[in-house]
Every structure is written in structure tokens, then in C-alpha cells.
Design a protein around this motif. Structure first.
Motif, mmCIF file in Angstrom:
data_model
loop_
_atom_site.group_PDB
_atom_site.id
_atom_site.type_symbol
_atom_site.label_atom_id
_atom_site.label_comp_id
_atom_site.label_asym_id
_atom_site.label_seq_id
_atom_site.Cartn_x
_atom_site.Cartn_y
_atom_site.Cartn_z
ATOM 1 N N ILE A 29 39.936 37.495 38.307
ATOM 2 C CA ILE A 29 39.581 37.887 39.745
ATOM 3 C C ILE A 29 40.386 39.024 40.172
ATOM 4 O O ILE A 29 39.740 40.039 40.576
ATOM 5 N N ASP A 30 41.317 39.532 39.575
ATOM 6 C CA ASP A 30 42.051 40.751 39.827
ATOM 7 C C ASP A 30 41.253 42.153 39.205
ATOM 8 O O ASP A 30 41.225 43.048 39.862
ATOM 9 N N ASP A 31 40.276 41.724 38.356
ATOM 10 C CA ASP A 31 39.368 42.732 37.832
ATOM 11 C C ASP A 31 37.940 42.714 38.448
ATOM 12 O O ASP A 31 37.274 43.446 37.859
ATOM 13 N N VAL A 32 37.611 41.905 39.367
ATOM 14 C CA VAL A 32 36.548 41.533 39.911
ATOM 15 C C VAL A 32 35.614 42.738 40.540
ATOM 16 O O VAL A 32 34.427 42.727 40.686
ATOM 17 N N CYS A 33 36.506 43.520 41.138
ATOM 18 C CA CYS A 33 36.060 44.770 41.644
ATOM 19 C C CYS A 33 35.545 45.730 40.860
ATOM 20 O O CYS A 33 35.018 46.912 41.416
ATOM 21 N N GLN A 34 35.695 45.742 39.622
ATOM 22 C CA GLN A 34 35.492 46.625 38.625
ATOM 23 C C GLN A 34 33.969 46.259 38.083
ATOM 24 O O GLN A 34 33.902 44.985 37.765
ATOM 25 N N SER A 35 33.130 46.953 37.441
ATOM 26 C CA SER A 35 31.933 46.759 36.869
ATOM 27 C C SER A 35 31.916 45.419 35.978
ATOM 28 O O SER A 35 31.422 44.630 36.078
ATOM 29 N N LYS A 36 32.785 45.660 34.823
ATOM 30 C CA LYS A 36 32.943 44.578 33.667
ATOM 31 C C LYS A 36 33.577 43.370 34.079
ATOM 32 O O LYS A 36 33.111 42.258 33.806
ATOM 33 N N GLY A 37 34.494 43.590 35.248
ATOM 34 C CA GLY A 37 35.139 42.384 35.690
ATOM 35 C C GLY A 37 34.182 41.362 36.557
ATOM 36 O O GLY A 37 34.140 40.336 36.372
ATOM 37 N N VAL A 80 42.613 35.107 44.931
ATOM 38 C CA VAL A 80 41.949 35.736 45.850
ATOM 39 C C VAL A 80 42.912 36.335 46.813
ATOM 40 O O VAL A 80 43.376 35.825 47.651
ATOM 41 N N GLU A 81 43.283 37.799 46.892
ATOM 42 C CA GLU A 81 44.185 38.514 47.747
ATOM 43 C C GLU A 81 43.360 39.542 48.962
ATOM 44 O O GLU A 81 44.158 39.961 49.683
ATOM 45 N N THR A 82 42.283 39.813 48.565
ATOM 46 C CA THR A 82 41.564 40.972 49.310
ATOM 47 C C THR A 82 40.239 40.830 49.983
ATOM 48 O O THR A 82 39.682 39.682 49.259
ATOM 49 N N LYS A 83 39.919 41.289 51.078
ATOM 50 C CA LYS A 83 38.638 40.933 51.305
ATOM 51 C C LYS A 83 37.532 41.501 50.761
ATOM 52 O O LYS A 83 36.405 40.889 50.484
ATOM 53 N N GLU A 84 37.890 42.662 49.955
ATOM 54 C CA GLU A 84 36.911 43.028 48.976
ATOM 55 C C GLU A 84 36.486 42.151 47.696
ATOM 56 O O GLU A 84 35.427 41.970 47.467
ATOM 57 N N GLN A 85 37.727 41.390 47.263
ATOM 58 C CA GLN A 85 37.560 40.446 46.206
ATOM 59 C C GLN A 85 36.527 39.232 46.928
ATOM 60 O O GLN A 85 35.816 38.804 46.225
ATOM 61 N N LEU A 86 36.956 38.591 48.050
ATOM 62 C CA LEU A 86 36.074 37.759 48.832
ATOM 63 C C LEU A 86 34.895 38.161 48.830
ATOM 64 O O LEU A 86 33.909 37.042 48.427
ATOM 65 N N ASP A 87 34.445 39.073 49.280
ATOM 66 C CA ASP A 87 32.936 39.577 49.529
ATOM 67 C C ASP A 87 32.247 39.486 48.200
ATOM 68 O O ASP A 87 31.085 38.961 48.040
ATOM 69 N N ILE A 88 32.899 40.259 47.027
ATOM 70 C CA ILE A 88 32.032 40.031 45.849
ATOM 71 C C ILE A 88 31.894 38.596 45.319
ATOM 72 O O ILE A 88 30.992 38.247 44.898
ATOM 73 N N ILE A 89 32.920 37.638 45.277
ATOM 74 C CA ILE A 89 32.959 36.407 44.828
ATOM 75 C C ILE A 89 31.998 35.699 45.618
ATOM 76 O O ILE A 89 31.033 34.734 45.043
ATOM 77 N N LYS A 90 31.946 35.794 46.843
ATOM 78 C CA LYS A 90 30.909 35.193 47.725
ATOM 79 C C LYS A 90 29.438 35.375 47.592
ATOM 80 O O LYS A 90 28.451 34.717 47.314
ATOM 81 N N ALA A 91 29.496 36.771 47.195
ATOM 82 C CA ALA A 91 28.009 37.292 46.566
ATOM 83 C C ALA A 91 27.716 36.836 45.334
ATOM 84 O O ALA A 91 26.412 36.334 45.140
ATOM 85 N N LEU A 92 28.574 36.153 44.457
ATOM 86 C CA LEU A 92 28.365 35.714 43.392
ATOM 87 C C LEU A 92 28.154 34.078 43.380
ATOM 88 O O LEU A 92 27.959 33.298 42.272
ATOM 89 N N GLN A 93 27.960 33.677 44.500
ATOM 90 C CA GLN A 93 27.902 32.129 44.606
ATOM 91 C C GLN A 93 29.122 31.266 44.164
ATOM 92 O O GLN A 93 28.741 30.351 43.877
ATOM 93 N N CYS A 94 30.179 31.834 44.310
ATOM 94 C CA CYS A 94 31.195 30.909 44.099
ATOM 95 C C CYS A 94 31.415 29.925 44.965
ATOM 96 O O CYS A 94 31.148 30.045 46.537
ATOM 97 N N ASP A 95 32.142 28.803 44.774
ATOM 98 C CA ASP A 95 31.966 27.578 45.567
ATOM 99 C C ASP A 95 33.256 27.613 46.633
ATOM 100 O O ASP A 95 33.125 27.614 47.851
ATOM 101 N N ALA A 96 34.348 27.866 45.985
ATOM 102 C CA ALA A 96 35.575 27.952 46.950
ATOM 103 C C ALA A 96 36.652 28.834 46.371
ATOM 104 O O ALA A 96 36.559 29.130 45.231
#
Length: 713
Positions: free
Chosen positions: A639-647, A670-686
Motif C-alpha cells: 500500500i505504501d507504493d500504491v500511488c506509484q505506477s508499478k505499485g 492506509v494513511e492518506t486520502k490519495e491512497q484511499l482514493d486509488i484503492i477505492k477505484a481499484l474496488q478494494c472492499d475495506a
């Protein structure tokens, strides 16, 4: 290994056993070791490694010793040393010398293939000066790792007398004298006035001792204490003990037998009974070869850990002024190797390492400890030793039977000889553990900082019982939040330690300690009971039961009957199995028949399984295929690298895979709004992380849940 034609009388059996002790001590430093009978001058071969110092081809001649030594001198010894060597090796001259002294050494030079080497021949008698019937001839290179004064001490201590040696530990002087009088004609006797002195004598002479006679009632270290003490050392425990007692209590006898005693002698003494029992116990010991059986690891032939600890202690005392270094070598993920390649290949790896460690590194003592590690004590200048060790590490890395296998080395250089050997081993192990997960580093050194950590770890271990009893371990709860509705859909139970109710100790400090020493099994169960108790209280109040997952460590997962115990705890509380999901880390879920059976028991009973820390182990896909997980938790490191393309791509693929396998997905850390938005777009459940909430005590967690739920109504 051919040992000639031995007669079966008792005296020759005694001599042969004495010789075996000598061979066991001398190990590999002498390339050839022969035993020559004084009357026949026939040679018995005990070691035959260097064919140039050989006698096999002429064993059938009338005078094999004379022929063999002459051939050896003519073909190998330099011309200038032959006259001296012929005179020194003459058998009559050898025997004449040994009537005066127990052993002597002859130094000479050998030239082979144009290379000059310095050798020596050790000659030693077996038996006393007047009656010895056997002579040892041992050949070695001067550069070999054996020091003359050490060998002389060994030989002087073990074979200057033909009698078996016994130790009498008795505080009553009159009783000691009586026992000595009864046994002195047949045995060489050592005496001690109490168990403490007796233990010191035993440590110095245990290789030569045949039996111990032990009085139970003594003012300093009585018989029971003595038996317990030697029972902690495998090598010492192999010496049979006959208990001397005036007590006819059967319970006392049973206690002694349980502590390892071999037989009893009752007071007042009967000379014939004493002689008979001592003789029988000695024969039993010699016939079963107990000492040899416990000294060596069956697979590698190296010393076992217990024997290593004993020998290392003696070497440290003997070489008090010599710099010494201890090394621990450990194969990483050895269980995985066994699973992937099978036991035969795993044994091949162990055998290869044992061969390299024992043959490439001189000036040392090497042993196998545990199923996947080795330990060695070495004495020489550290710079010289360090280069040798680095060469060995490179050789091992290049030639291991399983390519890519990692072997890590922990080094404690210039050891503190005041420490127990086991503590020194622990120091080197700590150095090894510091790089266990580092792919770029093979060797680490023990530091003073690690020493402070070791002391701190010991304090953590010692404090466990009182902390558990006083409920210093507090369960915290970190919410799991639905990514669409932002409602709390569950939580994870995490343990915190408030030592003495005030100072907070980080889980990163105490969890690894308890995982190593096995206490984590009890701590895991303690946390599980606390969570089940909370769920029962909520159920009794008619409150909503949010699933609260509990971690099951790798140690606990492998512990016997863990599934039954956890199922029983749930049933005792009368709560639904679904309200306490169990989280297994990826490393704990490595495919293993025992773990698989445990998870099947849990799921058959109705438990829910989550896979935790997904993405940091070695067997993720195997785990998903073999275990009935309902939820996958993506590790924070991904999750720490989810804001990067490969992550982002990596997390997306994990989520897609989970959905295809009909599994829910929770993103950890999950610690930031940016991480949350990306994970939400990827259809993570929780999600679970500081963005929504940190782990919190029970009361705060309940209030937090109420606040979130009412906010979203």
C-alpha cells in the motif's frame, strides 16, 4: 576402517576402548594413526588417510611395523633426516623410551613432488610404564591444527594407566577410605568430598571415567543436586552413576533413577556386592558405547550442540590468552527447501555444508545445532580467520546443491570468555538474525548494542509470567472500514504491553522475543480469550457483533492441539464462530500438513480464516490454493507504493486475483486520502489504517464504533 585381529579378553577390550577415546579426541589432525602390539609388532589401523604413510599393502608380512616404517622413511623422509628417523622409529628404541616417559614426539621433514613439508610422529604407550602392551603411532603435518602440549595432556590424562578410572564422591572420610580399599586393586580412583568438587573433577576427566560412585547425603551439592547438574550436559550424563545410600525408601530410589542413576549400593558396605555392581555397570556402559552415541550428529558426523558446548568450555579455559571467535551459520527458509525439494535434497545440503565447514576452516571446533544451523569456535588472529571465513562463504555460495539458497553467518569476534558458551552462541545468533531478511548481506558481527538488546530480551522473557498474571497485556482494536459506506465492518485485535501498568513496551520489542522462545503460544491464546470475552459481553447486551479478527502466529499454528483449544474457547463463551476470524500470516501459511490439518479443523467447526501480510512472503499463491481463506489482507508495504505506477498495478492485480478466488480484500496501512482514493477505484472492499483510526483500547473502540455508525445512519 580395519582394526586388525583383536583377542576377546578383557584387557584387550579395555585397551581398545582407551584407544577409541584417543582417536575421538585427536579427530582429523593426524592423517594416519596406528596401534602396534608390543609382542607381535602387528599393526592395527585406526586411520588411513595419507597413503604415503601407509601399511595396508604389507600387513600380511612377518614384521609389518618394521617393513612399513622403513618403506615410509626411504620413500618420503628427506635424506638428511633418515638416519635420525630410523633410530627414533626403531621399535625396541620406542619401547625403551616409553618405559621412561608416557609419550614423545619425533620431528622430521618430508619431500613429495618437490614440495618440502614439516611432519612429526607422536609415539605414546597405552598402559603404565611396566606393563603396557600397545603403542600408538600418529603422523601429522606440522601445519595441522594440533598443539603438542594439548595432545600430551590428553595422552597423559587418559592412558598413563591401564586401569579403568572411577570417581568416588563421599563426604565421610572413613567411607571414602573403605571404598578406595575395596576397589583400589582393580581401578584407578579419584575422590571428592562433596558434589561441587566432584563436578569439577568430572568436567576435567569425564572422557576417562568409567563410573561415578555418589553419596546422596552431603553438605555441599548433595547427590540429588549433582544428578540434576550432570543431567543438563549430554556428555557428562553419559557417565553411569551408582548411588550410595543408607535410605531404603523406594520413593528415594525412584527419584534417583528418574534423575539418571544406574544402580544403588547400600550402607553398610559389602565388598563383593560393590565390586560386582561397579563391574556390571562399567560393562554395560562399554558395551553400549553410550559416550560415542551422543557425541556426533548422525547425518553429518559433526559434534552435537551439547557436546560442542562442553568441549568449547574446556578449550576456552585451556586457551585463556588466545583470541577466539564464534560463528553461527544458518540456512534461511530450510523448511521451504524441504517442501520444494524433499528430505533427500535437504540432507544433501546439510551434508555439503558440514563437509565444507569441517574441512576448510582450521584452528576450530565445529558442530551442528538444530536442523538448519551450525556453530564453530575458532582460535587465531582475526584478520587471518576473517579472510578464511570469507573464502568459505564464497565457496558455499557458489557450490550449494540448491542454487539461490541463502546461508547467513553471525560472528562474535574476540569473544568474552567470562560468558557461558551458550550465551556466546546466542550473541552470534543475534548477529545472524539481524541480516536474516537482508538479501545483500551474508555476514554480520555481534555488537555491544546487540548485547544490550540481549539483556533487554532476557528481561522481557523473565517478566512474561508476572505480566500475564497481572493483566499487563492489553488488547487494542483497530477498526476495519467499508470503503464505500465508511461504516465499521470489523476490527483486528492487537496486543500492547503496559509494563507495571505504566510504561508502554512496543510490540516490536516483545513479540519477536516471545516468538523465539515459544511464549507467543500462550500470549496468542490470552488475546483470543480476551476477544471472545468481549464478544460474549456484547452479545449478552444485545449489541451488534462486529467480527474481530485475532492473529495466530506461526509458532502457535504449529503447536499441538491449537485448533481444539481455540474451538473449545469459542464454545465456552457461546459466541458465533464467525465473530472471531483467525488471521494467519503468509509465512505461517506455508503449505505444511500439520498447518493444513489445523486449518481444516477450524473451518470445519465454522471458523473464518484471513490471510495476513499478503505480499511479503514466499508462497502466496500456494497458500491461496491450499488454505480456505475468506479474506485477503494486502500488506502495508504494498500500500505504501500504491500511488506509484508499478505499485498501483501490483495492488490492482492482487485485488483482481482475490475477486476471482471469491475472497474479500482488506488494505492494511492506509494513511492518506490519495491512497484511499486509488484503492477505492481499484474496488478494494475495506481498509484498515491510520487514515481512519489507530489501534485503541476496548472502551475507546466501542465509543468509536458507536460514533461512526450513528454518523452513517
Amino acid at each position: 576402517m580395519h582394526k586388525g585381529h583383536l583377542d576377546n579378553n578383557e584387557e584387550q577390550i579395555k585397551d581398545t576402548l582407551g584407544m577409541n577415546d584417543i582417536i575421538s579426541v585427536l579427530r582429523n589432525e593426524f592423517s594416519n594413526i596406528y596401534l602396534v602390539d608390543c609382542k607381535s609388532q602387528q599393526i592395527e589401523i585406526y586411520r588411513y588417510k595419507n597413503q604415503a604413510v601407509g601399511v595396508k599393502e604389507i600387513l600380511q608380512t612377518k614384521q609389518p611395523y618394521k617393513a612399513a616404517i622403513q618403506k615410509y622413511i626411504e620413500e618420503n623422509v628427506v635424506l638428511e633426516d633418515r638416519k635420525k628417523m630410523n633410530a627414533a622409529a626403531d621399535f625396541e628404541h620406542v619401547c625403551s623410551q616409553l618405559h621412561k616417559i608416557p609419550q614423545f614426539t619425533v620431528h622430521y621433514r618430508v619431500k613429495r613432488d618437490g614440495v618440502l613439508s614439516y611432519y612429526y610422529m607422536k609415539c605414546a604407550r597405552i598402559g603404565d610404564a611396566d606393563t603396557f602392551q600397545r603403542v600408538i603411532f600418529a603422523f601429522a603435518n606440522e601445519d595441522a591444527d594440533v598443539k603438542q602440549n594439548e595432545i600430551e595432556k590428553i595422552i597423559h590424562a587418559d592412558i598413563t594407566t591401564g586401569k579403568r578410572k572411577i570417581l568416588i564422591i563421599e563426604d565421610d572420610a572413613l567411607n571414602r577410605e573403605m571404598l578406595c580399599e575395596i576397589l583400589k586393586d582393580k581401578y584407578d580412583i579419584l575422590t571428592a568430598e562433596n558434589g561441587e568438587i566432584g563436578f569439577e573433577i568430572l568436567e576435567k576427566n569425564y572422557k576417562a571415567l568409567s563410573v561415578i560412585l555418589l553419596d546422596m547425603q552431603m553438605p555441599v551439592c548433595d547427590g540429588t543436586e549433582f544428578l540434576k547438574k550432570i543431567g543438563e550436559d549430554t556428555a557428562l550424563a553419559s557417565i553411569p552413576v551408582i548411588v550410595i545410600t543408607a535410605n531404603s525408601d523406594e520413593d528415594a530410589e525412584l527419584t534417583c533413577l528418574n534423575l539418571g542413576a544406574s544402580d544403588f549400593i547400600r550402607k553398610p558396605y559389602n565388598a563383593d556386592i560393590i565390586k560386582g555392581r561397579v563391574d556390571n555397570v562399567i560393562k554395560l556402559k562399554e558395551s553400549t558405547l553410550m559416550l560415542a552415541a551422543v557425541e556426533h550428529d548422525e547425518l553429518t558426523g559433526l559434534y552435537t550442540r551439547q557436546v560442542f558446548l562442553h568441549y568449547a568450555k574446556g578449550i576456552m579455559k585451556f586457551r585463556a590468552d588466545t583470541p577466539m571467535h564464534l560463528v553461527v551459520a544458518k540456512i534461511i527458509d530450510f523448511k521451504l527447501i524441504k517442501h520444494m525439494y524433499g528430505n533427500k535434497k535437504a540432507d544433501e545440503v546439510i551434508g555439503y555444508l558440514a563437509s565444507v565447514y569441517s574441512n576448510r576452516v582450521r584452528n576450530g571446533l565445529v558442530a551442528r545445532q538444530g536442523h538448519n544451523s551450525f556453530v564453530g569456535l575458532f582460535w587465531e588472529d582475526y584478520k587471518t580467520f576473517e579472510q578464511k571465513l570469507k573464502n568459505v562463504i564464497s565457496e558455499v555460495k557458489a557450490n550449494l546443491p540448491v542454487k539461490g539458497l541463502m546461508v547467513k553467518y553471525g560472528v562474535y569476534k574476540d569473544i568474552d570468555k567470562r560468558l557461558p558458551v551458550s550465551a556466546i552462541c546466542d550473541c552470534a545468533s543475534m548477529a545472524e538474525e539481524s541480516i536474516a531478511d537482508n538479501y545483500d548481506c551474508d555476514m554480520a558481527y555481534y555488537t555491544e548494542e546487540m548485547g544490550h538488546k540481549r539483556i533487554n530480551n532476557q528481561m522481557i522473557e523473565i517478566a512474561f509470567e508476572s505480566a500475564l498474571k497481572n493483566h499487563e497485556f492489553i488488547v487494542f482494536y483497530q477498526p476495519k472500514v467499508d470503503i464505500d459506506t465508511e461504516k465499521v465492518v470489523g476490527a483486528e485485535a492487537l496486543v500492547r504491553w503496559y509494563k507495571d501498568g505504566t510504561s508502554l513496551i512496543s510490540p516490536g520489542e516483545f513479540i519477536p522475543v516471545y516468538e523465539r522462545d515459544g511464549l507467543i503460544v500462550r500470549l496468542d491464546e490470552y488475546v483470543f480469550r480476551q476477544v471472545c470475552s468481549l464478544q460474549k459481553r456484547r452479545m449478552d447486551k444485545g449489541e451488534e457483533l462486529l467480527p474481530i479478527s485475532v492473529n495466530l502466529s506461526r509458532t502457535s499454528a504449529l503447536h499441538e492441539d491449537v485448533a481444539k483449544r481455540y474451538i473449545d474457547i469459542i464454545k465456552e463463551n457461546g459466541i458465533p464462530f464467525s465473530c472471531v476470524p483467525i488471521e494467519l500470516t503468509e509465512s505461517a501459511a506455508i503449505y505444511n500438513d500439520r498447518v493444513k490439518a489445523m486449518t481444516e479443523q477450524l473451518t470445519d467447526a465454522g471458523c473464518i480464516l484471513h490471510i495476513d501480510d499478503f505480499g511479503v512472503g514466499y508462497s502466496s499463491l500456494i497458500s491461496l490454493n491450499q488454505f480456505p481463506f475468506s479474506t485477503l489482507k494486502i500488506d502495508k508495504s504494498l500500500i505504501d507504493d500504491v500511488c506509484q505506477s508499478k505499485g498501483k498495478t501490483l495492488v490492482e492485480q492482487v485485488i483482481t486475483l482475490s475477486k476471482l478466488l471469491d475472497m474479500k480484500v482488506v488494505a492494511e496501512g492506509v494513511e492518506t486520502k490519495e491512497q484511499l482514493d486509488i484503492i477505492k477505484a481499484l474496488q478494494c472492499d475495506a481498509v484498515q489504517g491510520f487514515y481512519y483510526a489507530k489501534p485503541m483500547p476496548e472502551d475507546e473502540f466501542i465509543e468509536y464504533v458507536k460514533g461512526i455508525q450513528s454518523k452513517n445512519q
